[in-house]
Design an enzyme around this catalytic site. Structure first.
Site, PDB file in Angstrom:
ATOM      1  N   ASP A 156       0.685  -1.075  -0.401  1.00 48.48           N
ATOM      2  CA  ASP A 156      -0.179  -0.254   0.177  1.00 48.48           C
ATOM      3  C   ASP A 156       0.578   1.223  -0.417  1.00 48.48           C
ATOM      4  O   ASP A 156       1.940   1.135   0.318  1.00 48.48           O
ATOM      5  CB  ASP A 156      -1.256  -0.021   0.968  1.00 48.48           C
ATOM      6  CG  ASP A 156      -0.245   0.225   2.240  1.00 48.48           C
ATOM      7  OD1 ASP A 156       0.862  -1.157   2.443  1.00 48.48           O
ATOM      8  OD2 ASP A 156      -0.584   0.672   3.918  1.00 48.48           O
ATOM      9  N   GLU A 211      -0.361  -0.825   5.837  1.00 50.17           N
ATOM     10  CA  GLU A 211       0.666  -0.697   6.855  1.00 50.17           C
ATOM     11  C   GLU A 211       0.548   0.586   7.164  1.00 50.17           C
ATOM     12  O   GLU A 211       0.731   0.934   7.922  1.00 50.17           O
ATOM     13  CB  GLU A 211       2.445  -0.923   6.111  1.00 50.17           C
ATOM     14  CG  GLU A 211       3.621  -1.071   6.965  1.00 50.17           C
ATOM     15  CD  GLU A 211       3.730   0.742   6.940  1.00 50.17           C
ATOM     16  OE1 GLU A 211       4.849   1.471   8.130  1.00 50.17           O
ATOM     17  OE2 GLU A 211       3.876   1.260   6.666  1.00 50.17           O
TER      18      GLU A 211
END
Length: 409
Positions: A103, A160
């Site tokens: 991400d 994350e």
């Protein structure tokens, strides 16, 4: 001296394919909370399967994860999210996990432009460069025909950046290993410890009145200066005795206000202010203790102020929770990683801690010795000029391959 197997895996590193993988990854705009987060996990699942790994690619059960008492928080909305783990060779518990998050934070440069050995664009540094290096290491082990006695696991995770949903879900699913290396950008150093961080919200009350008679009211903006002073004093106190691994930093435990919203009309004294910011958690400090220190500082500031004694500031904790994390002293993962990095050429990396939160703390909390080593410099993460030097990506791939062979054969 390198063994025959070690020389074979290094010779099998395919630099061009690593760069091509990185380019493909960067061109998937996998911003947190968007559909492209799922797209990039599907890409990783296909790539790992093509390398011969046994792949677990599953849809996360978001409601169940949110209900878990240990859920690390989430700062964006998600309609769906996916996990992806690839396991190569061997039987039993993996001898090594290579972890990377796919991400990225919002940006507008997803072309992966390459100039003079540098790739530019969102995610190149944080941390798709590390993910491409992981895939390159796995590909080299396969190409060299190396039989692994213990499995090698690749954990590709999302979320994350906004709390750690992906790593949390992966660990909750039962994926474990004897040790973990996270390919976060470390600028050539090895990081065995991360400080943590929390997101705070402060709500400050005032008393509205017309701006022409402002002395009849109480400006929430002006009152916030009292709280800002208390925050600065708290930051100073929490940085007087930093952990030795963080002593190289000017601020081991930073505290910053990131957003302030107040007022609804130019000629009205504002009666409400909301400030949100980032609060550093000290190494080894439980989250509950960190929150208590912050709340006590605000309460003490309010107790000294006539207005705040009657209208105390409200403190809340939205968003992700990043505890600190630390590799156990004496764990062999650290010397193993240092030796692997040195054996692919160059000096032995320095060892130091980092002031930001990461998924390291989740693996550490699960009892898995974990450290970070990866291409790129965190100063360029999330930045308008985000980039990674491709030679660093290729060096990382060789280090991961060597470390994996040594721990899994």
């Amino acid at each position: 001296m390198l063994s025959e197997v070690e020389r074979a895996v290094l010779a099998a590193i395919d630099d061009d394919r690593i760069v091509a993988d990185l380019l493909e990854l960067v061109r998937i705009p996998s911003v947190d909370g968007t559909a492209a987060e799922s797209d990039v996990q599907a890409w990783c699942a296909r790539r790992l399967a093509a390398l011969g790994a046994s792949v677990d690619h599953w849809q996360l059960e978001l409601d169940g994860l949110r209900a878990d008492p240990e859920f690390p928080g989430m700062e964006v909305e998600r309609a769906e999210a996916w996990g992806c783990v690839g396991v190569l060779g061997g039987d039993g518990t993996p001898g090594l996990i290579l972890n990377g998050h796919v991400d990225v934070v919002p940006g507008d440069a997803f072309d992966g432009r390459i100039e003079d050995g540098v790739m530019w664009g969102r995610g190149t540094c944080d941390m798709k460069g590390g993910v491409a290096a992981i895939l390159g290491a796995v590909a080299a082990i396969v190409a060299a025909g190396i039989r692994l006695r213990k499995p090698l696991a690749v954990h590709s995770v999302i979320g994350e950046e906004d709390g750690g949903l992906g790593a949390f879900a992966t660990l909750r699913r039962g994926h474990r290993g004897e040790a973990c290396l996270i390919a976060e950008p470390t600028a050539g150093t090895v990081i065995p410890a991360n400080a943590g961080s929390l997101t705070f919200r402060l709500e400050v009350a005032g008393l509205a009145t017309h701006g022409s008679t402002r002395s009849r009211g109480v400006s929430a903006i002006e009152k916030f200066t009292v709280i800002q002073t208390a925050l600065q004093e708290l930051e100073l106190a929490r940085n007087r005795d930093p952990h030795p691994l963080l002593a190289h930093l000017d601020l081991a435990n930073p505290l910053s206000v990131g957003t302030i919203a107040a007022g609804d009309w130019a000629s009205t004294v504002p009666d409400h202010l909301v400030a949100e910011g980032r609060y550093g958690v000290r190494l080894g400090e439980p989250l509950a203790e960190a929150r208590a220190a912050f709340e006590t500082a605000i309460a003490e500031a309010c107790a000294k102020d006539d207005w705040f004694r009657e209208h105390p500031v409200e403190v809340s904790w939205p968003g992700g929770e990043f505890a600190s994390g630390l590799l156990p002293e004496g764990d062999p993962l650290l010397p193993d990683a240092l030796l692997a990095a040195a054996d692919v050429g160059g000096a032995t990396p320095e060892v130091m801690g980092a002031p930001y939160g990461s998924d390291l703390r989740q693996y550490a909390a699960a009892g898995i010795p974990t450290l970070q080593y990866g291409p790129g410099d965190v100063r360029y993460a999330h930045a308008a000029d985000e980039h990674v030097v491709l030679s660093e990506v290729l060096r990382a791939a060789r280090t991961y391959a060597l470390l994996a062979v040594r721990r899994c054969t």
